[in-house]
Design an enzyme around this catalytic site. Sequence first.
Site, PDB file in Angstrom:
ATOM      1  N   SER A   1       0.825  -1.206   0.000  1.00  0.00           N
ATOM      2  CA  SER A   1       0.000   0.000   0.000  1.00  0.00           C
ATOM      3  C   SER A   1       0.863   1.262   0.000  1.00  0.00           C
ATOM      4  CB  SER A   1      -0.892  -0.015   1.242  1.00  0.00           C
ATOM      5  OG  SER A   1      -1.686   1.139   1.272  1.00  0.00           O
TER       6      SER A   1
ATOM      7  N   ASN B   1       9.655   9.086   2.761  1.00  0.00           N
ATOM      8  CA  ASN B   1       8.387   9.694   2.348  1.00  0.00           C
ATOM      9  C   ASN B   1       7.632  10.187   3.557  1.00  0.00           C
ATOM     10  OD1 ASN B   1       5.470   8.465   2.753  1.00  0.00           O
ATOM     11  ND2 ASN B   1       6.944   6.772   2.892  1.00  0.00           N
TER      12      ASN B   1
ATOM     13  N   LEU C   1      -0.835   9.865   3.996  1.00  0.00           N
ATOM     14  CA  LEU C   1      -2.063   9.152   3.637  1.00  0.00           C
ATOM     15  C   LEU C   1      -3.048   9.993   2.829  1.00  0.00           C
ATOM     16  CD1 LEU C   1      -2.364   7.155   6.946  1.00  0.00           C
ATOM     17  CD2 LEU C   1      -1.943   6.190   4.700  1.00  0.00           C
TER      18      LEU C   1
ATOM     19  N   ASN D   1      -4.079  -0.349   8.725  1.00  0.00           N
ATOM     20  CA  ASN D   1      -2.831   0.415   8.815  1.00  0.00           C
ATOM     21  C   ASN D   1      -2.705   1.040  10.199  1.00  0.00           C
ATOM     22  OD1 ASN D   1      -0.638   2.074   8.549  1.00  0.00           O
ATOM     23  ND2 ASN D   1      -1.207   2.850   6.531  1.00  0.00           N
TER      24      ASN D   1
ATOM     25  N   CYS E   1       1.501   3.770   9.981  1.00  0.00           N
ATOM     26  CA  CYS E   1       2.011   4.893   9.184  1.00  0.00           C
ATOM     27  C   CYS E   1       2.737   5.868  10.114  1.00  0.00           C
ATOM     28  CB  CYS E   1       0.867   5.596   8.459  1.00  0.00           C
ATOM     29  SG  CYS E   1       1.453   7.047   7.564  1.00  0.00           S
TER      30      CYS E   1
ATOM     31  N   ILE F   1       7.265  -5.046   7.369  1.00  0.00           N
ATOM     32  CA  ILE F   1       7.170  -3.846   8.187  1.00  0.00           C
ATOM     33  C   ILE F   1       6.702  -2.658   7.350  1.00  0.00           C
ATOM     34  CG2 ILE F   1       8.958  -4.500   9.821  1.00  0.00           C
ATOM     35  CD1 ILE F   1      10.974  -2.866   8.192  1.00  0.00           C
TER      36      ILE F   1
ATOM     37  N   THR G   1       8.718   0.022  -2.432  1.00  0.00           N
ATOM     38  CA  THR G   1       9.550   1.075  -3.018  1.00  0.00           C
ATOM     39  C   THR G   1      10.101   0.686  -4.396  1.00  0.00           C
ATOM     40  OG1 THR G   1      10.077   1.764  -0.802  1.00  0.00           O
ATOM     41  CG2 THR G   1      11.536   2.573  -2.513  1.00  0.00           C
TER      42      THR G   1
HETATM   43  C1  SIN Z   1       1.938   7.731   3.865  1.00  0.00           C
HETATM   44  O1  SIN Z   1       0.896   7.955   3.215  1.00  0.00           O
HETATM   45  O2  SIN Z   1       2.426   8.582   4.608  1.00  0.00           O
HETATM   46  C2  SIN Z   1       2.624   6.413   3.715  1.00  0.00           C
HETATM   47  C3  SIN Z   1       1.735   5.266   4.022  1.00  0.00           C
HETATM   48  C4  SIN Z   1       2.152   4.500   5.236  1.00  0.00           C
HETATM   49  O3  SIN Z   1       3.285   4.670   5.722  1.00  0.00           O
HETATM   50  O4  SIN Z   1       1.368   3.694   5.745  1.00  0.00           O
END
Ligand code: SIN
Length: 309
Positions: free
Chosen positions: A25, A73, A77, A131, A134, A196, A271
């Site tokens: 995801s 990153n 979300l 999730n 994050c 992870i 990635t």
């Molecule tokens: C994000 O959208 O910040 C990344 C997604 C995640 O780390 O679950």
Amino acid sequence: MNKLAVTLADQHVSLSLKNPVLTASGTFGYGLEFAPYGDLRKLGGLVVKGLSLVPRDGNPMPRIAETPSGLLNSVGLQNCGVEAFLRHKLPLLPSADVPIIANLYGASEEDFASLAGILGAEPAIAALEVNVSCPNVKQGGAAFGQDPFAAAAVTEAVRKNAGDKPVIVKLSPNVSDLAAIARVCEAAGATAISCINSLSAMAVDLAGRKPLLGNVLGGLSGPAVKPVALRCVWQVCRAVSIPVIGVGGISSAEDVLEFILVGATAVQIGTANILRPDSVFRIVQDLPAACEKYGVERWEDLRGKLAVD
Ligand code: SIN
């Protein structure tokens, strides 16, 4: 018989995958963006971008920074919201031919429960991925996955509303005892654990004396985190009896075999898709030859067979 097939199952629900390679995801959009680079139907499963009850704009720019060893990153979300996904994106995905797994994000236990109710009732969704890992959001996210009580409560709330869908809980490496968190999620009704998510990290611009990311902190992913992910998957596999999905720096079919060797049932490619958009398709294609090279006739011959004295 398809020798590459695997099953994600607990005592109550199960999901068959034609091969163990899924997308991760947040690295594969809603799936359609990658259709020009390969046949989505060949994937073991397609895990879509994290979905929230209402659309999210995400974090301030910049949200991506390269480091010599991996990608940072702090997307936060960003997504179109669950209703828009169900109305405009899901109908375009080949859900009859590839399991579509919805990753869900809530800022509260109630948000997770509501999302599970909505997505659990959707026939074209094969499973839910929760999730709680994050690192880029202030509410929810890793805060739930770092607290065993919160992780258990969210898992239970999702399980209760998810109907007959498998519930995968995606965990964070940013904890001192990941195995303990995995155990409470299993007890709370998780069908599988994925781990992870990215490692909490940062990068700075020395000359400008400022952080490289608008959010200051972000998540590190890519080949640099693979040894951490292998360690986590190995530890979690020894702690739970439900299937574990390995995620973290996987960029070749050999990497997939390494994760299965330490105990994973399936893997997610993240990635690598950002670096080369055909990565996940290439890995699926390379898998039979890699199995042959390493003498893997059946997954049972390899899974968890790491020789440790
Ligand atoms: C994000 O959208 O910040 C990344 C997604 C995640 O780390 O679950």
